[in-house]
Design an enzyme around this catalytic site. Structure first.
Site, PDB file in Angstrom:
ATOM      1  N   SER A  78      38.033  32.407  37.324  1.00  0.00           N
ATOM      2  CA  SER A  78      39.026  33.114  36.524  1.00  0.00           C
ATOM      3  C   SER A  78      39.148  32.567  35.113  1.00  0.00           C
ATOM      4  O   SER A  78      39.668  33.238  34.240  1.00  0.00           O
ATOM      5  CB  SER A  78      40.375  33.047  37.209  1.00  0.00           C
ATOM      6  N   HIS A 102      39.252  36.978  42.830  1.00  0.00           N
ATOM      7  CA  HIS A 102      39.157  37.891  41.691  1.00  0.00           C
ATOM      8  C   HIS A 102      38.111  38.964  41.897  1.00  0.00           C
ATOM      9  O   HIS A 102      38.167  40.008  41.275  1.00  0.00           O
ATOM     10  CB  HIS A 102      38.825  37.106  40.421  1.00  0.00           C
ATOM     11  N   LYS A 121      45.409  40.709  43.477  1.00  0.00           N
ATOM     12  CA  LYS A 121      44.802  41.186  42.249  1.00  0.00           C
ATOM     13  C   LYS A 121      44.483  42.675  42.318  1.00  0.00           C
ATOM     14  O   LYS A 121      45.274  43.492  41.879  1.00  0.00           O
ATOM     15  CB  LYS A 121      43.555  40.364  41.946  1.00  0.00           C
TER      16      LYS A 121
END
Lengths: 565, 109
Positions: free
Chosen positions: A322, A350, A382
């Site tokens: 990230s 992610h 997410k």
């Protein structure tokens, strides 16, 4: 410690795959490998994007760039930190002698003679550097963080020590900071409706753990859906993404096990690895030579002192990192894992939803077999716009975790509305809701990512990471520019995330954009023109790689079109 | 006016180098609309590069004062002493060069 050994010769299998490309690998090709790796990571020629190492393992070009810091900028950055540090010491001195009032926590009078509590560098940094630019962080919002959001306006009259709210709202700030990859964080639409309905029917929670009374039929259905989505035998959902990592790794590894962890792994993985009590060795970020060296050493030497073989070797990697925006070299990791019979724990926090033609994460992106990854972990925070995490894998693994994992035994089960949000959004991504919304969004995200990254590169910013990663770090370097960038962007009605020292190395401060499928092209264009303007104002267009705008660009068409035939 | 501008550019040579190093001729698009704006922009760059952008005004003024004093002292010192040193050096070297043929002549004879 083996970390130092990493720099030494590492003539392994990884680079010998190059034989496929017609390059004959020498037996002691340490030098050659070093070159090969360097060419890989620090790419100087933008057009040179066919991966030289292990090209045979990848089904598509794996383009990643980490342009090196310009020397002058590095020097100026250190100088800037030097000046700020001097003033930090000055302020500390003034506080010490009670010349100025101390606003931050400090030892009480009766604790003065004990070991100092606020003396280390992190505290110094918070007190004297972070505090000055604190207004760029933790901004309160008062709307759904979709493509645009509303901010609560706040002012500080004492240089960020305290904030007061003006009562006004900054409307329609373009949101470039949320991990809302597929745009499922919305207040209307099928997911929100379904969640609202379930809230009325089932309430918000059952206040019990999965092993006791908290197990609802919807949880089981969700887990079946996740397993189907991932293409694994079984899956298990947890109520908290961070705890999924930090509580399950201790159940999987223990004393006598070896954990090989990427140096840039998220704090939850690091915490989990430490809690497990196993030996942890860290390999360089996404560096397969380093990983292979560690694996080889681990197998050759076994445990320290006793030289017994390790009980298990677990490799911890993330799908998308990230902070760097890089994608794990999964084909190579899997090849190594198979060669050395290690286990692989893949954190797709992610990447799930955000990568791959079908949105099924990094495994889908590389078109690999999900069963090659032993433990597939991911979060719903997410792409799914919900909360919690999951672990997928073989049935035995999941059954074991159900009875042994701390977060299965002690944590409250997931709240039904959240389960419903995940359920609906996942169905949507899979196309099982009878619409093409999910597919369109995945497509849209890939287009947005390529467009945004390409435009930023053309503007001359230093952009880190893989060309397909929706996390886009833009390098700022100088400490004053962190604060200035955040403020200037907010002035232009764009909310960005700026990242400084504790999360990154001290000179590599950056701004991090997260592209979302919710962004329209117009939104991105507005954001890009503002970024360019601020980039000129702050002089952060550091890149020395000249990319010619709109001249033979292979990234213009979306990535997934050719792979979908 | 022109001279003044040149001298400011020289004194901020670090900045312009940075611009060049960053390889952005586009930054020229920030080009001088008028002197005042340009000076403001230069000051802003100076704030950012030295990092004093984030400091409080009184700290800024301390930094500026110290830096200004140091620069002034360097300038003054060089103004006072450099001509003397240059003259001494010239004398020394001319003395060396002047003496040499004489001594060789003396040796020869």
């Amino acid at each position: 410690m083996t970390e130092s050994a990493v720099n030494k010769e590492a003539n392994g299998d990884v680079c010998q795959h190059r034989a496929v490309n017609g390059v004959k690998p020498g037996r002691s090709s340490a030098l050659k490998e070093q070159q090969c790796h360097q060419r890989f990571v620090y790419k100087h020629d933008e057009k040179f994007h066919q991966s030289e190492c292990n090209g045979g393992l990848y089904s598509k070009p794996f383009i990643e760039s980490f342009e090196e810091t310009p020397m002058l900028v590095a020097v100026l950055t250190y100088m800037g930190y030097g000046i700020l540090t001097i003033f930090g010491y000055l302020r500390d001195f003034l506080r010490q002698w009670k010349i100025e009032k101390c606003h931050i926590a400090r030892e009480r009078e009766e604790q003065k003679d004990f070991v100092p509590l606020y003396q280390d560098f992190e505290n110094f940094y918070t007190r004297n550097l972070y505090m000055r630019i604190r207004d760029s962080w933790n901004r309160p919002i008062c709307s759904v963080p979709g493509d645009k959001m509303d901010l609560v306006e706040r002012v500080s009259h004492d240089y960020n020590w305290t904030f007061s709210y003006t009562g006004r709202v900054v409307k329609d700030v373009i949101n470039m900071g949320s991990y809302n990859y597929l745009g499922f964080a919305e207040k209307s639409g099928c997911c929100a409706d379904a969640a609202a309905e379930v809230t009325l029917k089932h309430g918000v929670g059952v206040s019990s753990t999965r092993q006791e009374m908290g197990n609802l039929d919807r949880h089981e259905e969700l887990e079946k859906l996740i397993a189907r989505f991932l293409g694994v035998e079984a899956a298990m959902a947890f109520g908290m993404g961070f705890a999924t990592n930090s509580m399950n790794i201790p159940a999987l590894a223990g004393k006598g096990c070896l954990i090989l962890s990427d140096e840039l792994n998220h704090a939850s993985l690091v915490l989990g690895a430490r809690l497990s009590g196993s030996t942890i060795r860290v390999f360089k970020h996404n560096n397969m030579q380093s990983l292979e060296k560690l694996l080889r050493d681990a197998i050759v030497h076994g445990q320290p002192r006793t030289h017994r073989p390790w009980k298990k070797i677990l490799i911890l990697v993330e799908g998308i990192y990230s902070m760097e925006g890089s994608i794990v070299r999964l084909p190579e990791v899997i090849a190594l894992k198979k060669k050395y019979k290690a286990y692989l724990y893949l954190d797709e926090a992610h990447s799930i939803g955000a990568l791959g033609p079908r949105g099924r994460g990094v495994v889908d992106y590389f078109n690999l077999d999900p069963t090659d990854v032993d433990i597939m972990m991911g979060t719903f925070t997410k792409s799914f716009g919900a909360a919690g995490g999951y672990i997928g894998g073989r049935k035995e693994l999941i059954d074991y975790l159900r009875s042994h994992s701390h977060s299965a035994v002690y944590a409250t089960s997931m709240s039904p509305p959240i389960v419903e949000q995940i359920f609906t959004s996942m169905k949507c991504i899979m196309g099982e809701d009878g619409t093409t919304i999910g597919r369109d969004r995945i497509q849209r995200l890939a287009e947005n990512t390529n467009y945004f990254r390409r435009r930023l590169r053309e503007m001359g910013f230093i952009i880190y990471g893989n060309y397909d990663s929706p996390v886009v770090p833009l390098m700022l370097y100088l400490p004053a520019k962190i604060g200035a960038f955040g403020r200037e962007m907010l002035k232009r009605n764009i909310g960005v995330v700026v990242v400084g020292f504790p999360a990154t190395p001290i000179i590599e401060s950056r701004a991090r954009f997260c592209v979302s499928a919710a962004h329209t092209k117009e939104t991105l264009d507005t954001a890009l023109s503002a970024i360019s303007e601020v980039g000129d104002l702050l002089q952060v267009k550091y890149s020395r790689h000249r990319t010619l705008p709109s001249l033979d660009r292979p990234y213009d068409e979306t990535t997934y079109e050719e792979s979908e035939d | 006016m022109k001279i003044f501008q040149d001298s400011t550019q020289q004194s901020f040579s670090g900045l312009s180098e940075c611009q060049l190093a960053s390889g952005k001729d586009k930054s020229r698009s920030m080009d001088v609309k008028n002197m005042r704006e340009y000076m403001g922009w230069l000051y802003y760059q100076y704030l950012l590069i030295t990092g004093i952008y984030v400091l409080e005004p009184w700290e800024k003024s301390i930094f500026n004062t110290v830096l200004f004093t140091m620069v002034a002292m360097v300038v003054y010192t060089s103004y006072v002493f450099v001509p003397i040193h240059v003259r001494l050096a010239l004398e020394f070297f001319s003395g060396l060069c002047g003496e040499q043929p004489e001594s060789t002549v003396a040796l020869m004879s």
